[in-house]
Every structure is written in structure tokens, then in C-alpha cells.
Design a protein around this motif. Structure first.
Motif, PDB file in Angstrom:
ATOM      1  N   ALA A 503       0.308  -1.433   3.439  1.00 37.68           N
ATOM      2  CA  ALA A 503      -1.418  -3.590   3.421  1.00 37.68           C
ATOM      3  C   ALA A 503      -2.130  -2.776   3.863  1.00 37.68           C
ATOM      4  O   ALA A 503      -3.424  -3.138   3.395  1.00 37.68           O
ATOM      5  CB  ALA A 503      -0.721  -4.374   3.489  1.00 37.68           C
ATOM      6  N   SER A 504      -2.285  -2.435   4.964  1.00 33.17           N
ATOM      7  CA  SER A 504      -3.393  -2.272   5.969  1.00 33.17           C
ATOM      8  C   SER A 504      -4.254  -0.923   6.016  1.00 33.17           C
ATOM      9  O   SER A 504      -5.275  -1.100   5.738  1.00 33.17           O
ATOM     10  CB  SER A 504      -2.599  -2.335   7.452  1.00 33.17           C
ATOM     11  N   ARG A 505      -3.401  -0.375   5.935  1.00 34.61           N
ATOM     12  CA  ARG A 505      -4.446   0.941   5.146  1.00 34.61           C
ATOM     13  C   ARG A 505      -4.655   0.862   4.429  1.00 34.61           C
ATOM     14  O   ARG A 505      -6.210   1.078   4.133  1.00 34.61           O
ATOM     15  CB  ARG A 505      -2.920   2.245   4.759  1.00 34.61           C
ATOM     16  N   CYS A 506      -4.866   0.729   3.144  1.00 28.61           N
ATOM     17  CA  CYS A 506      -5.214   0.110   2.313  1.00 28.61           C
ATOM     18  C   CYS A 506      -6.113  -0.828   2.665  1.00 28.61           C
ATOM     19  O   CYS A 506      -7.861  -0.756   1.842  1.00 28.61           O
ATOM     20  CB  CYS A 506      -4.292  -0.341   0.894  1.00 28.61           C
ATOM     21  N   SER A 507      -6.399  -1.983   2.904  1.00 33.00           N
ATOM     22  CA  SER A 507      -7.482  -3.809   3.532  1.00 33.00           C
ATOM     23  C   SER A 507      -7.891  -2.717   4.282  1.00 33.00           C
ATOM     24  O   SER A 507      -9.796  -3.279   3.812  1.00 33.00           O
ATOM     25  CB  SER A 507      -7.114  -4.289   3.354  1.00 33.00           C
ATOM     26  N   GLU A 508      -7.560  -2.000   5.526  1.00 33.93           N
ATOM     27  CA  GLU A 508      -8.632  -2.169   6.385  1.00 33.93           C
ATOM     28  C   GLU A 508      -8.969  -0.759   6.899  1.00 33.93           C
ATOM     29  O   GLU A 508     -10.463  -0.619   6.984  1.00 33.93           O
ATOM     30  CB  GLU A 508      -7.787  -2.584   7.274  1.00 33.93           C
ATOM     31  N   PHE A 532      -5.327  10.907   0.552  1.00 33.42           N
ATOM     32  CA  PHE A 532      -4.711  10.104   0.469  1.00 33.42           C
ATOM     33  C   PHE A 532      -3.317  11.096   0.205  1.00 33.42           C
ATOM     34  O   PHE A 532      -3.303  12.510   0.523  1.00 33.42           O
ATOM     35  CB  PHE A 532      -4.952   9.787  -1.326  1.00 33.42           C
ATOM     36  N   TYR A 533      -2.228  10.501   0.001  1.00 28.70           N
ATOM     37  CA  TYR A 533      -0.527  10.988   0.600  1.00 28.70           C
ATOM     38  C   TYR A 533      -0.424  11.871  -1.152  1.00 28.70           C
ATOM     39  O   TYR A 533      -0.662  13.089  -0.937  1.00 28.70           O
ATOM     40  CB  TYR A 533       0.305  10.601   0.117  1.00 28.70           C
ATOM     41  N   GLY A 534      -1.210  11.170  -1.536  1.00 29.72           N
ATOM     42  CA  GLY A 534      -1.198  12.313  -3.444  1.00 29.72           C
ATOM     43  C   GLY A 534      -2.215  11.189  -4.072  1.00 29.72           C
ATOM     44  O   GLY A 534      -2.695  10.671  -3.891  1.00 29.72           O
ATOM     45  N   GLN A 535      -2.702  12.655  -5.167  1.00 32.99           N
ATOM     46  CA  GLN A 535      -3.105  12.202  -6.507  1.00 32.99           C
ATOM     47  C   GLN A 535      -2.496  10.478  -6.996  1.00 32.99           C
ATOM     48  O   GLN A 535      -3.341   9.555  -7.573  1.00 32.99           O
ATOM     49  CB  GLN A 535      -3.051  12.875  -7.121  1.00 32.99           C
ATOM     50  N   LYS A 536      -1.179  10.569  -7.000  1.00 31.35           N
ATOM     51  CA  LYS A 536      -0.571   9.033  -7.314  1.00 31.35           C
ATOM     52  C   LYS A 536      -0.263   8.365  -6.798  1.00 31.35           C
ATOM     53  O   LYS A 536       0.127   7.151  -7.592  1.00 31.35           O
ATOM     54  CB  LYS A 536       0.510   9.237  -8.251  1.00 31.35           C
ATOM     55  N   ILE A 537      -0.613   8.681  -5.132  1.00 29.24           N
ATOM     56  CA  ILE A 537      -0.145   7.935  -4.309  1.00 29.24           C
ATOM     57  C   ILE A 537      -1.579   7.056  -3.745  1.00 29.24           C
ATOM     58  O   ILE A 537      -2.152   8.428  -2.727  1.00 29.24           O
ATOM     59  CB  ILE A 537       0.807   8.468  -2.846  1.00 29.24           C
ATOM     60  N   THR A 538      -2.260   6.342  -3.752  1.00 31.26           N
ATOM     61  CA  THR A 538      -3.240   6.502  -3.442  1.00 31.26           C
ATOM     62  C   THR A 538      -2.785   5.283  -1.917  1.00 31.26           C
ATOM     63  O   THR A 538      -3.439   4.359  -1.926  1.00 31.26           O
ATOM     64  CB  THR A 538      -4.272   5.628  -4.656  1.00 31.26           C
ATOM     65  N   VAL A 539      -2.292   5.925  -0.996  1.00 29.25           N
ATOM     66  CA  VAL A 539      -2.489   5.496   0.302  1.00 29.25           C
ATOM     67  C   VAL A 539      -3.035   6.006   1.394  1.00 29.25           C
ATOM     68  O   VAL A 539      -2.995   7.394   1.162  1.00 29.25           O
ATOM     69  CB  VAL A 539      -0.368   5.294   0.900  1.00 29.25           C
ATOM     70  N   PRO A 540      -4.449   6.073   2.194  1.00 30.94           N
ATOM     71  CA  PRO A 540      -4.722   6.718   3.170  1.00 30.94           C
ATOM     72  C   PRO A 540      -3.828   6.853   4.093  1.00 30.94           C
ATOM     73  O   PRO A 540      -2.972   6.468   4.686  1.00 30.94           O
ATOM     74  CB  PRO A 540      -5.490   5.475   3.757  1.00 30.94           C
ATOM     75  N   GLN A 541      -4.545   8.191   4.023  1.00 31.35           N
ATOM     76  CA  GLN A 541      -3.387   9.446   5.150  1.00 31.35           C
ATOM     77  C   GLN A 541      -4.342   9.905   6.297  1.00 31.35           C
ATOM     78  O   GLN A 541      -4.299   9.589   7.391  1.00 31.35           O
ATOM     79  CB  GLN A 541      -3.153  10.251   4.261  1.00 31.35           C
ATOM     80  N   HIS A 542      -5.316  10.330   5.758  1.00 30.87           N
ATOM     81  CA  HIS A 542      -6.212  10.756   6.596  1.00 30.87           C
ATOM     82  C   HIS A 542      -8.193  10.241   6.186  1.00 30.87           C
ATOM     83  O   HIS A 542      -7.859  10.217   5.017  1.00 30.87           O
ATOM     84  CB  HIS A 542      -6.500  12.008   6.518  1.00 30.87           C
TER      85      HIS A 542
END
Length: 579
Positions: A503-508, A532-542
Motif C-alpha cells: 500500500a505504501s509503495r503504491c501510494s507514496e 514494477f515487479y512484473g507486467q501484471k504486478i503493478t507494485v513498485p520495486q525500483h
């Protein structure tokens, strides 16, 4: 006005040929009105935007008209993220009417499509590259060869080939079936990445003027004879895997007699082969004939499962891994090319044969080292090193870098978990200050389950860092703190720490908020991109950031000009050569 400033404009034009555009602007701008006028009408600027400071990028785009650019290197690599899109906000591709050479390095899909759609309008364009070679040489690190391209690039390149490629003299690209259908009446140099040798001969058949070929092959399954091309004079082969038709290791390629029948007419032949099986001294006997040694002066070496040529002229030693348990064999009859090691202490932990030679030109080194620094320096001229990749058992070498590796610019930390703990808590950085280092790189997986560290000790040990890749963060405030601690930082890749919830990754941790923070705290422009972690996983990684010049008080700094003082010695040498 001194003697230098009174030189004719033509001499300045010759001088400018030795420098990139940003170097010219920094060195010669604002010296006097006459030289400023020469700069204004100089019409053959060569621009290299790879790993450039954003402030230099902005300077060039604001001061150089598109029709005065003849060579251009664009890069969307992590240290200049978003560059191509920003470039297209300054220039329209069709306005580069005098462009002759273009290199596109990892350009994002949308700007790449915009660029390729307009290249056919550039009538003077004769060289096109889709890699980081800069149009010459070979890639140093073979592990990165096939990372130069991604699937999206494969999908859009071929559709633009027919209208662009036939007029080229130089081409560096990835193989596609469409290439076999195109005629290349003017092509002199080809640099091709391919999964195999299949169908490459068909390209040769359509290239009657071809003189120099560099092939990067992911695998080699059959011993093909290079298609006859009567003008071909130089051949370079880099092969990652050697297999036969049964997917087994194929050693038939290590046959100097068979290569002799193919390379008789060549002026230059160089190769780098990854060999899975262990070779012996006798394995190289077929490369010890008069053809190889006396007629061609082509020497062969086997080292760390790599078989490669050692040339006296135009082919540098490849990127090599140096370990404490490595055997080396070569066909060099004596060590006039590369010097014999100075210490007999090799026998303690290193198995080297009587033909061992000293590596005097390696600039990029992978190191897994347990022996002493003295033994290492006897094998390699460490003064030449520019990039060093090493594991935790080699961290003790940090204390020697300050005085013994003056040209070292890039440090890569690999292959160990919790690297920051080892660096910061085990005393490796105590009393160490490496002012020559400009780039620090860590592997993302190294930070798994590692506690959060702040860069206080790191910024003291490496005070002049310009590129940081990859540093763990938990919040936007961590990003700001890290940028503040490295005042010369121009690009950074941040890894979002495993303790941060989705949640924090996606909002902040989103680009707009990050860029607003940078603008607020440093008063500088920047570009930002989130992986993002992947094309279908829109959670920030880098998070990748490219920073402009900082104006904390709204006033331009005087930092830029001193960075180019080292070039004045080169200018003096060039200038004196004319008189």
C-alpha cells in the motif's frame, strides 16, 4: 588576446573533432566574443548522451541547433532515465538534417517508435546502432550482450527496416528474418546479435561491400564456413555457448586447421568463445602452426573457460574473471606481448603454467580473490583498472585502492548477501577515502532480509560518487537524505526495502511525488521512472532518478567548469602538434 585565441577558425574546427559537444561548450564558451562566434557557427557537433549529467544534457539541447549535429548517442539506461522522451521535447528528429551517425541505447518503446518513424527523412544518415558500442570496438562484458535489447524493440524494429537500412554503411542490430530479405549495397560494417549462425550467410550474400563483421552469437551448433565475401577483411566472433545438433558441448570448433581455411584472406580475425570443457596445453597445438604464429601473428589463450585471441593491435583483452584457482595456456612463443609475472609465489594457491603472462591492458575485472594484494598486482597492471567487480572475500582490497588504483572509477559488489553489513560493520571502510570512484553498484538480491542502513559511512568513503546503483530505501525522505549525502550525485537507482508494504509503495513512492520533493529540497530538475515487479504486478520495486544541477539558493553553482580542467593538457598537446 593570446596566441591560442588568435588561431584561425579552421584550426579550432580541427581541435573540436577531439571532443564531445558538452566538452567543447564547457572548455571554450565565454572565453571571448570571437570564440563564442566560432562555436555558434560550428556545424559538426558530435553528441554523446550516454551516462551524461543532466545539466550537460540541458546545456546542449538549449545551445546547439539540430542542423549542426552530425553524430548522436541517445540512452534510456537507468543512469539517464527518460532521456529520449526529454530529447524529443527539444528536437524533432526530421530537423536533424545533417545527422550521419545515430546510436539508440535501450530506448523506451514510445519514443523509439517516434524516432524510427522519421529516420527515413534523414538523407545523410549512414550509420545506425541499437546498442552501447558507440559504433566501434566490442562489448567488454559478454554477460550483458543480450540485455541490450528487449521484446518490445524486437517487435517494432523490423517494420522500419526496408526504408532505413539499404542506405547504411554501418549497422549494429539484432538479427531478424527481415534482414535476409534486404539488400545492403553500401554496407561496410555489420555488428549483429543473434541466437545462432543460421541464415547469417544470406545477409552476407546481400552485402557486396561488406568489409568488417562482428557477430555476437548466443550459441554455436555447427561449424559453418563463413559465406564468401570477397571484400571481407575483419571478422570478430563472440560466442556464449558451443553445442552440437544434439545439444552437447561441441569441441570441434577448437580446431586451428579448420579456422585457417576460413580466415586465409582476412587481415584481422579475433574471437572470444565460452568453453564448457577444460582444455590442456595440448588443446592449443592446432593454433601453433606457422600460419597462426608467423604469417598472421594471431595468438590464442585459454583462461577461465574462455578461449580468445590476444592481438597486438585492434582487439583488447575481454572482460575476464580472475580467481585464485585458474589455469592459463597460450600460444605466445615468448612473452614479448604480455610480460611474465614477477613473483614465483604463484605456486602457493594459483596453478599457472610456464607460459603465464602478465595482463597489462585489462580495464574491467571480475575478482574472486583469496591471495595477497602483492600476488594480484604481479598478475595484473592494476593501474589500468577502471571497473572492478568483487565478492565479500575481496573487500579487504578496498584499503589498497586509494593509492594503487588511480584510474578505478566503478565498483560493483556482487554475490554475497548482506553486503552493507560487511562493508559498514566489519571495518572495511575505516580510514578509507576513495575519491577516484564515481559509480557504486549493488545487486538487488543482495538486500534481501538485510537491515536498513543509512549512507553516512559510505558517503565519507566515496565522497565523489555521481552514480549510485542500487541503494535500499523505505520512504521518499530516505531518497532525499541519500541525495543530500552525495552532493555530486547525478543518477541513482533505489531498491524499495522488503519491509515496505504494498500500500505504501503504491501510494507514496510514485514519480510525481518524488519529483516534487526533489524540486522542493534541491531546486533542480529531474526525471523519474518506477519499475514494477512484473507486467501484471503493478507494485513498485525500483526507482530510477536522473538529477539536474542543484541550486539550493536559486543560484547556479560554479561546479561544472572545474570538471573539465583535465582536458586542457590534452588541448595543449593537440595545439602544439600543429606548430
Amino acid at each position: 588576446m593570446n596566441e591560442f585565441e588568435r588561431c584561425p577558425a579552421e584550426l579550432f574546427h580541427v581541435l573540436f573533432e577531439y571532443f564531445w559537444a558538452h566538452e567543447i561548450l564547457h572548455l571554450f564558451s565565454n572565453l571571448n566574443n570571437r570564440i563564442d562566434l566560432i562555436l555558434k557557427f560550428y556545424s559538426t557537433y558530435r553528441i554523446n548522451f550516454q551516462s551524461i549529467r543532466k545539466s550537460d544534457f540541458d546545456l546542449i539541447c538549449e545551445q546547439i541547433p539540430p542542423e549542426q549535429i552530425i553524430s548522436l548517442i541517445l540512452s534510456d539506461q537507468n543512469d539517464t532515465i527518460g532521456q529520449s522522451k526529454l530529447f524529443l521535447s527539444y528536437f524533432q528528429i526530421e530537423k536533424l538534417i545533417n545527422l550521419r551517425y545515430l546510436s539508440l541505447i535501450r530506448i523506451k518503446h514510445e519514443p523509439l517508435h517516434r524516432i524510427l518513424s522519421n529516420l527515413y527523412k534523414l538523407n545523410r544518415l549512414h550509420s545506425l546502432s541499437f546498442d552501447s558500442s558507440g559504433g566501434k570496438g566490442v562489448l567488454i562484458n559478454k554477460d550483458n550482450i543480450f540485455n541490450e535489447f528487449d521484446d518490445k524493440i524486437y517487435s517494432i524494429l523490423p517494420k522500419h527496416y526496408p526504408e532505413i537500412l539499404p542506405k547504411l554503411k554501418y549497422l549494429s542490430t539484432y538479427y531478424s528474418d527481415e534482414l535476409t530479405l534486404i539488400h545492403f549495397p553500401y554496407l561496410h560494417q555489420l555488428r549483429l546479435y543473434s541466437s545462432s549462425f543460421d541464415h547469417i550467410n544470406e545477409i552476407f550474400q546481400h552485402s557486396p561491400q561488406l568489409q568488417c563483421v562482428t557477430l555476437f552469437l548466443n550459441s554455436f551448433q555447427n561449424f559453418h564456413q563463413i559465406q564468401s565475401c570477397h571484400l571481407l577483411k575483419r571478422l570478430y566472433l563472440i560466442i556464449s555457448e558451443i553445442k552440437n545438433e544434439y545439444e552437447l558441448s561441441d569441441m570441434s570448433i577448437i580446431d586451428g586447421y579448420r579456422w585457417q581455411t576460413i580466415t586465409q584472406s582476412l587481415m584481422s580475425f579475433n574471437f572470444l568463445l565460452l568453453v564448457q570443457d577444460n582444455l590442456t596445453e595440448q588443446s592449443l597445438d592446432s593454433f601453433r602452426t606457422s600460419f597462426w604464429i608467423e604469417e598472421k601473428h594471431w595468438f590464442i589463450a585459454f583462461y577461465d573457460k574462455h578461449l580468445f585471441t590476444v592481438s597486438v593491435s585492434d582487439f583488447a583483452l575481454p572482460y575476464m574473471k580472475l580467481t585464485s584457482e585458474t589455469s592459463l595456456y597460450s600460444t605466445i612463443p615468448n612473452n614479448t606481448l604480455l610480460y611474465r609475472s614477477k613473483y614465483s609465489i604463484f605456486q602457493r594457491r594459483i596453478v599457472l603454467n610456464k607460459n603465464t603472462f602478465r595482463f597489462t591492458s585489462i580495464k574491467h575485472l571480475g575478482l574472486h580473490w583469496n591471495d595477497s594484494f602483492e600476488i594480484l598486482s604481479s598478475i595484473i597492471d592494476i593501474n589500468q583498472l577502471q571497473t572492478l567487480t568483487f565478492l565479500s572475500n575481496s573487500y579487504y582490497l578496498l584499503k589498497y585502492m586509494q593509492y594503487h588504483m588511480p584510474n578505478l572509477r566503478i565498483l560493483n559488489f556482487q554475490g554475497v548477501t548482506r553486503p552493507l553489513e560487511l562493508l559498514l560493520e566489519k571495518g572495511h571502510l575505516e580510514s578509507v577515502q576513495l575519491k577516484q570512484i564515481r559509480t557504486l553498484r549493488f545487486k538487488t538480491y543482495l538486500f534481501q532480509n538485510e537491515p536498513m542502513y543509512y549512507p553516512n559511512k559510505l558517503c565519507h568513503a566515496f565522497p565523489f560518487i555521481e552514480h549510485l546503483d542500487t541503494w535500499p530505501i523505505r520512504s521518499r525522505s530516505d531518497i532525499i537524505y541519500c541525495i543530500e549525502k552525495f552532493p555530486r550525485l547525478t543518477s541513482a537507482t533505489f531498491y524499495i526495502h522488503h519491509s515496505v508494504n504494498n500500500a505504501s509503495r503504491c501510494s507514496e513512492l510514485v514519480p510525481n511525488l518524488i519529483l516534487n520533493d526533489i524540486k522542493q529540497f534541491f531546486n533542480c530538475s529531474a526525471t523519474c521512472h518506477v519499475d514494477f515487479y512484473g507486467q501484471k504486478i503493478t507494485v513498485p520495486q525500483h526507482i530510477h532518478i536522473w538529477l539536474g544541477e542543484r541550486f539550493p539558493n536559486g543560484i547556479s553553482s560554479n561546479y561544472q567548469q572545474p570538471r573539465f580542467k583535465y582536458l586542457w593538457n590534452e588541448i595543449k598537446d593537440i595545439f602544439h602538434s600543429f606548430y
